[in-house]
Enzyme design. Structure first.
Site, PDB file in Angstrom:
ATOM      1  N   LYS A  64     -49.249  12.814 -18.258  1.00  0.00           N
ATOM      2  CA  LYS A  64     -49.931  12.719 -19.897  1.00  0.00           C
ATOM      3  C   LYS A  64     -49.823  14.413 -20.299  1.00  0.00           C
ATOM      4  O   LYS A  64     -49.600  14.412 -21.992  1.00  0.00           O
ATOM      5  CB  LYS A  64     -51.673  12.777 -18.714  1.00  0.00           C
ATOM      6  CG  LYS A  64     -51.771  11.335 -19.228  1.00  0.00           C
ATOM      7  CD  LYS A  64     -53.564  10.976 -18.829  1.00  0.00           C
ATOM      8  CE  LYS A  64     -53.716   9.369 -18.624  1.00  0.00           C
ATOM      9  NZ  LYS A  64     -53.330   9.618 -17.270  1.00  0.00           N
ATOM     10  N   ASP A 121     -53.594  21.611 -11.696  1.00  0.00           N
ATOM     11  CA  ASP A 121     -54.233  21.296 -10.939  1.00  0.00           C
ATOM     12  C   ASP A 121     -54.213  22.178 -10.491  1.00  0.00           C
ATOM     13  O   ASP A 121     -54.411  23.207  -9.580  1.00  0.00           O
ATOM     14  CB  ASP A 121     -52.995  20.314 -10.445  1.00  0.00           C
ATOM     15  CG  ASP A 121     -53.468  19.336  -9.752  1.00  0.00           C
ATOM     16  OD1 ASP A 121     -53.586  17.927 -10.630  1.00  0.00           O
ATOM     17  OD2 ASP A 121     -54.145  18.729  -8.614  1.00  0.00           O
ATOM     18  N   CYS A 158     -58.754   5.625 -14.037  1.00  0.00           N
ATOM     19  CA  CYS A 158     -57.709   4.183 -13.645  1.00  0.00           C
ATOM     20  C   CYS A 158     -58.656   4.018 -12.799  1.00  0.00           C
ATOM     21  O   CYS A 158     -58.613   3.167 -11.860  1.00  0.00           O
ATOM     22  CB  CYS A 158     -56.423   4.697 -12.913  1.00  0.00           C
ATOM     23  SG  CYS A 158     -56.042   5.412 -10.848  1.00  0.00           S
TER      24      CYS A 158
END
Length: 431
Positions: free
Chosen positions: A243, A261, A360
């Protein structure tokens, strides 16, 4: 190896997966090491059978009245591949490396059994403990949505507009017969049917960064973030950078993206991907012990994107074995992580800025319910409706996928032909 031997090998691999509760990829790799005589085409054929059986595990077991690996494989030949009982009997000859001949009971089940009386979770091929959650998300369409998640996924590519147009990418990849994706204006789709997908990472267009592998739903999620040139953007769960790359292309390399992250190992692939894609407006902020590597971003970001850790229920088309390993405890853990990430993101969103939450997953608990809980504790934030979200992103047609359970856009294989995704954008009030 013969097709019958492929079926025997697939049953052996399914036994290993069931016995050791391990990922299918690991079991297939070990089988290949132990059977080095099998060529690459044989291994691919066996893997295809194994994944088809895992996609249809529940319905195949219902059809056969048994949940052994053999029964699931035989049922999957009927349910996933459309084989009639006579064709399955021909495979199960018992000769050489073929499976043992069908019993009278097996033949009768293959000839006469129906899914008409099966419960939704078996017709839809998802774990029984998820049945009430699928019903909450989809109502009477739960089995239909589950069945769509059990189908094979096409190969989707995102065109990197920093390097070429979609028309140019279509021309470069013409030998693979790609088609424009129906919903994403920057996507291409390759239908691989039951065969092996193309070796895309060896394609010149991929090597030169003209395209990236990315499901259409993931492309749409990035587009719905509506990142604009010149903005300050924090990708809080950047992982391998999919992304991040999409957002950079939207911003035409103008402005700044901070890729972070909590697990620095997940960021490892991003550097090579950024270089290949020609991205120049990304700073990678990997963790450094106890140091606050994002301290300078407090209340500075126009957009904070959270690609939240989730159960992955929306990606079952690509990882059919994952649904059978998923346990209620995993959902509880993901819900805690999602709440913590949303809370952590607040400090970075400037007045008038926005927070994009993406999963998701198709479960309400991870999507609309999670957003409702956040908004109840943060009165200075308000969520955009699905229609407003689609309009702001310049994709008004996506308004038809507005969630019926709250704000945001909800995508699924049965409704949008994509992986299952949820996207919600929350705006912070101006002070």
């Amino acid at each position: 190896m013969t097709p019958a031997a492929h079926v025997s090998a697939a049953i052996e691999v399914l036994d290993d997966i069931a016995r050791r509760r391990r990922p299918a990829a690991d079991a297939l790799k070990d089988w290949g090491i132990a059977h080095r005589f099998a060529g690459s085409k044989d291994r691919a054929a066996i893997a295809s059978l194994v994944f088809d059986a895992l996609r249809k595990r529940a319905s195949a077991a219902f059809v056969m009245g048994n949940d052994t690996s053999r029964a699931i494989m035989l049922g999957a030949l009927r349910e996933a591949r459309g084989f009639e009982a006579a064709a399955i009997a021909a495979v199960c000859s018992g000769e050489r490396h073929a499976p043992a001949p069908l019993s009278d009971a097996e033949r009768e089940r293959l000839e006469t059994a129906s899914l008409d009386a099966a419960p939704d979770h078996m017709r839809g091929d998802y774990p029984e403990w998820l049945a009430p959650r699928f019903e909450a998300a989809f109502g009477a369409r739960a089995a239909e949505e589950g069945a769509a998640l059990a189908a094979r996924a096409p190969v989707d590519l995102r065109v990197n507009l920093l390097k070429c147009s979609r028309e140019q990418a279509l021309e470069k990849l013409a030998h693979l017969a790609p088609a424009p994706t129906p919903l994403s204006p920057i996507g291409l789709r390759i239908d691989v049917g039951r065969g092996r997908g193309p070796a895309l990472t060896a394609e010149t267009a991929y090597v030169k960064g003209l395209v990236e592998l990315q499901d259409e739903a993931s492309q749409l999620a990035a587009l719905l973030c509506a990142a604009a040139p010149g903005e300050q953007v924090l990708d809080l769960c950047a992982g391998g950078g999919g992304k991040t790359l999409a957002l950079a292309a939207q911003m035409h390399n103008r402005g700044q993206i901070y890729a972070h992250d909590s697990d620095g190992r997940r960021l490892a692939p991003i550097h090579e991907r950024l270089e290949r894609a020609g991205v120049r407006n990304v700073q990678v902020r990997a963790p450094r012990g106890k140091a606050d590597v994002l301290a300078d971003l407090d209340a500075r970001c126009d957009l904070v994107a959270i690609d939240a850790p989730c159960t992955g229920t929306g990606a079952w088309r690509r990882h059919p074995d994952a649904k059978w390993r998923l346990a209620p405890g995993a959902l509880d853990a993901r819900l805690k992580e999602q709440a913590a990430l949303l809370e952590a993101a607040v400090r970075f969103v400037k007045p008038g800025g926005r927070l994009a939450y993406v999963t998701c997953s198709v479960l309400r608990e991870e999507n609309e319910d999670r957003i409702a809980a956040f908004l109840a504790e943060h009165s200075d934030f308000a969520a955009l409706s699905g229609a407003a979200l689609a309009e702001k992103a310049g994709l008004p047609d996506l308004a038809r996928f507005a969630s019926p359970h709250g704000p945001g856009i909800r995508l699924s294989p049965a409704t949008s032909g994509t992986d299952g995704f949820y996207v919600c954008v929350i705006r912070r009030a101006d002070r």
